[in-house]
Scaffold this motif. Sequence first.
Motif, PDB file in Angstrom:
ATOM      1  N   PRO A 140     -44.996  42.615  21.806  1.00 56.62           N
ATOM      2  CA  PRO A 140     -44.517  43.436  22.923  1.00 56.62           C
ATOM      3  C   PRO A 140     -44.377  42.635  24.219  1.00 56.62           C
ATOM      4  O   PRO A 140     -45.101  41.654  24.439  1.00 56.62           O
ATOM      5  N   GLY A 141     -43.412  43.070  25.050  1.00 56.74           N
ATOM      6  CA  GLY A 141     -43.245  42.441  26.353  1.00 56.74           C
ATOM      7  C   GLY A 141     -44.270  42.994  27.332  1.00 56.74           C
ATOM      8  O   GLY A 141     -45.094  43.842  26.988  1.00 56.74           O
ATOM      9  N   ILE A 142     -44.189  42.524  28.558  1.00 57.28           N
ATOM     10  CA  ILE A 142     -45.117  42.989  29.599  1.00 57.28           C
ATOM     11  C   ILE A 142     -44.500  44.223  30.247  1.00 57.28           C
ATOM     12  O   ILE A 142     -43.421  44.151  30.851  1.00 57.28           O
ATOM     13  N   LYS A 143     -45.150  45.360  30.068  1.00 56.44           N
ATOM     14  CA  LYS A 143     -44.608  46.634  30.555  1.00 56.44           C
ATOM     15  C   LYS A 143     -44.699  46.728  32.068  1.00 56.44           C
ATOM     16  O   LYS A 143     -45.685  46.281  32.669  1.00 56.44           O
ATOM     17  N   LYS A 144     -43.662  47.294  32.667  1.00 54.24           N
ATOM     18  CA  LYS A 144     -43.693  47.594  34.093  1.00 54.24           C
ATOM     19  C   LYS A 144     -44.212  49.008  34.258  1.00 54.24           C
ATOM     20  O   LYS A 144     -43.721  49.923  33.594  1.00 54.24           O
ATOM     21  N   GLU A 145     -45.180  49.182  35.112  1.00 56.92           N
ATOM     22  CA  GLU A 145     -45.739  50.520  35.320  1.00 56.92           C
ATOM     23  C   GLU A 145     -44.703  51.419  35.967  1.00 56.92           C
ATOM     24  O   GLU A 145     -44.160  51.106  37.022  1.00 56.92           O
ATOM     25  N   ASP A 174     -38.351  53.463  26.377  1.00 56.57           N
ATOM     26  CA  ASP A 174     -37.265  53.040  27.252  1.00 56.57           C
ATOM     27  C   ASP A 174     -37.776  52.360  28.521  1.00 56.57           C
ATOM     28  O   ASP A 174     -37.004  51.999  29.397  1.00 56.57           O
ATOM     29  N   GLU A 175     -39.087  52.220  28.661  1.00 55.75           N
ATOM     30  CA  GLU A 175     -39.642  51.589  29.845  1.00 55.75           C
ATOM     31  C   GLU A 175     -39.189  50.131  29.914  1.00 55.75           C
ATOM     32  O   GLU A 175     -39.070  49.454  28.903  1.00 55.75           O
ATOM     33  N   GLU A 176     -38.981  49.654  31.138  1.00 54.38           N
ATOM     34  CA  GLU A 176     -38.566  48.269  31.327  1.00 54.38           C
ATOM     35  C   GLU A 176     -39.745  47.354  31.005  1.00 54.38           C
ATOM     36  O   GLU A 176     -40.892  47.703  31.207  1.00 54.38           O
ATOM     37  N   GLU A 177     -39.393  46.170  30.496  1.00 55.53           N
ATOM     38  CA  GLU A 177     -40.436  45.207  30.181  1.00 55.53           C
ATOM     39  C   GLU A 177     -39.978  43.809  30.562  1.00 55.53           C
ATOM     40  O   GLU A 177     -38.781  43.516  30.595  1.00 55.53           O
ATOM     41  N   THR A 178     -40.938  42.980  30.831  1.00 57.00           N
ATOM     42  CA  THR A 178     -40.641  41.581  31.154  1.00 57.00           C
ATOM     43  C   THR A 178     -40.905  40.747  29.908  1.00 57.00           C
ATOM     44  O   THR A 178     -41.968  40.841  29.300  1.00 57.00           O
ATOM     45  N   VAL A 179     -39.898  39.959  29.515  1.00 56.24           N
ATOM     46  CA  VAL A 179     -40.032  39.124  28.314  1.00 56.24           C
ATOM     47  C   VAL A 179     -40.053  37.669  28.747  1.00 56.24           C
ATOM     48  O   VAL A 179     -39.052  37.134  29.246  1.00 56.24           O
ATOM     49  N   THR A 180     -41.181  37.037  28.581  1.00 55.92           N
ATOM     50  CA  THR A 180     -41.302  35.611  28.923  1.00 55.92           C
ATOM     51  C   THR A 180     -40.687  34.771  27.810  1.00 55.92           C
ATOM     52  O   THR A 180     -40.417  35.263  26.709  1.00 55.92           O
TER      53      THR A 180
END
Length: 474
Positions: A140-145, A174-180
């Motif tokens: 999983p990516g890093i979820k944005k609150e 559908d929440e945005e996430e940050t993918v490193t």
Amino acid sequence: MRTRKDLTPREIVSRLDEYIVGQNDAKKAVAVALRNRYRRLKLDDDMQKEITPKNILMIGATGIGKTEIARRLAAIVDAPFIKVEATKFTEVGYIGRDVESMVRDLTESAVQLVKEEYRKNVKGRAEKRAIDRVAKVLAPGIKKEKSAYDNNPLAGMFRGMGMDPNQFPHNQEDEEETVTSEISSKRDELKEQISRGMLDSREVEIKIEEKKKTPNNPMSAPMESMGIDLSETFGALTPTKKVKRKVTVKEAVKIFTEEEADKLINQEDINADAVHLTENSGIIFIDEIDKITSKGQQNSGQVSREGVQRDILPIVEGSSVRTKFGTVNTDHILFIGSGAFHLSKPSDLIPELQGRFPIRVELNDLTADDFVKILTEPQNALVNQYRELLGTENIEVVFTMDAIEKIAHIAFEVNESTENIGARRLHTILERLLEDLLFESPDMSMGEVKITEKYVEDKIGHIVEDRDLSRYIL
């Protein structure tokens, strides 16, 4: 290469022979009816409209292959097929299902066939998307609150009413996430492993759409007859919920592939193709048609039974039936009627309905030789079924030919002396014969068990000799 749709009558009969013993007249009749459909579709449009299918009436005792012939026929050519009991329908104004429901059920069957075909066409793309989704779950990516206010379009209204929108469920997928770059690299590695099946047995927790339950509404049937689907109407009013499931990666890919395939196909196209398939290839098998004759039973229900015949008549003759998928014309649907006609005869049907079943086929009662063939020849032969079942317990069951002939003779004898239930008698006899073995096999050491004529005689011989006992047990 010949497709399943354009098989010759001889090839169709040959396919039916793989599963059904004897009854060559019935097989030939249905094979010709099926081939005539193929011939009709090669004609020009004007002539196609003029040629209607020659419906078939199968006459014979229970358990001799009437339903199986029709069912296998539909499977051979991937045609929509349903079996209905004539006794479940009632005249308009009485309690019971209306006759048009058989056409609606047939269309449902066609929709499933067409949907499967569409899914196969997009399987490659859907599977790729499914693997991507599983990889995202595993890495999983890093979820944005985000609050429910951001995801829920009705949140403003709730806020204005003094309610907290965060208390309502929202789609977290559908929440945005940050993918490193590290996560992206990990996902690519996982996709490769999933594609090769290296992670098939690994467990993963996924979120899937909850299947909406169809409300059991007494108004559904009359609304369906007007082409309105209440279940869809109510379903649209309720929000889609996501439920968590713990499955293997292999199952997750399968579940997501179906979901992604459904997103790639157009439901309206499916509905249109399903209506066309129903009209040109549908088969409706009406069982127990003899029970709705006026002489089927002598009681006050005589008027209602004749009313059912009159209600069935326009469907068989050709009429338009409104379904939730579109209007279906029944002119070219093949109807196969079936009945034992013990207490009545085909001429007891109303004349108009008789005329709509021009091909009459009388199926023969099964002999002891037929029973031997049923036990040994078809792909799904009963002897093979029990052999495979007990094989899972490391028990090898061997039936001698003498034993098979003895079982066949007993089945024939019991059918003659009690009620004739055809090949279904073999199920009863084999279950009784192998009852002890089926019970004890998990505790037995591996080995071979030989079923001989003496074994058969010892286990069920005394039951056959006692006529009163065999009437209840076999």
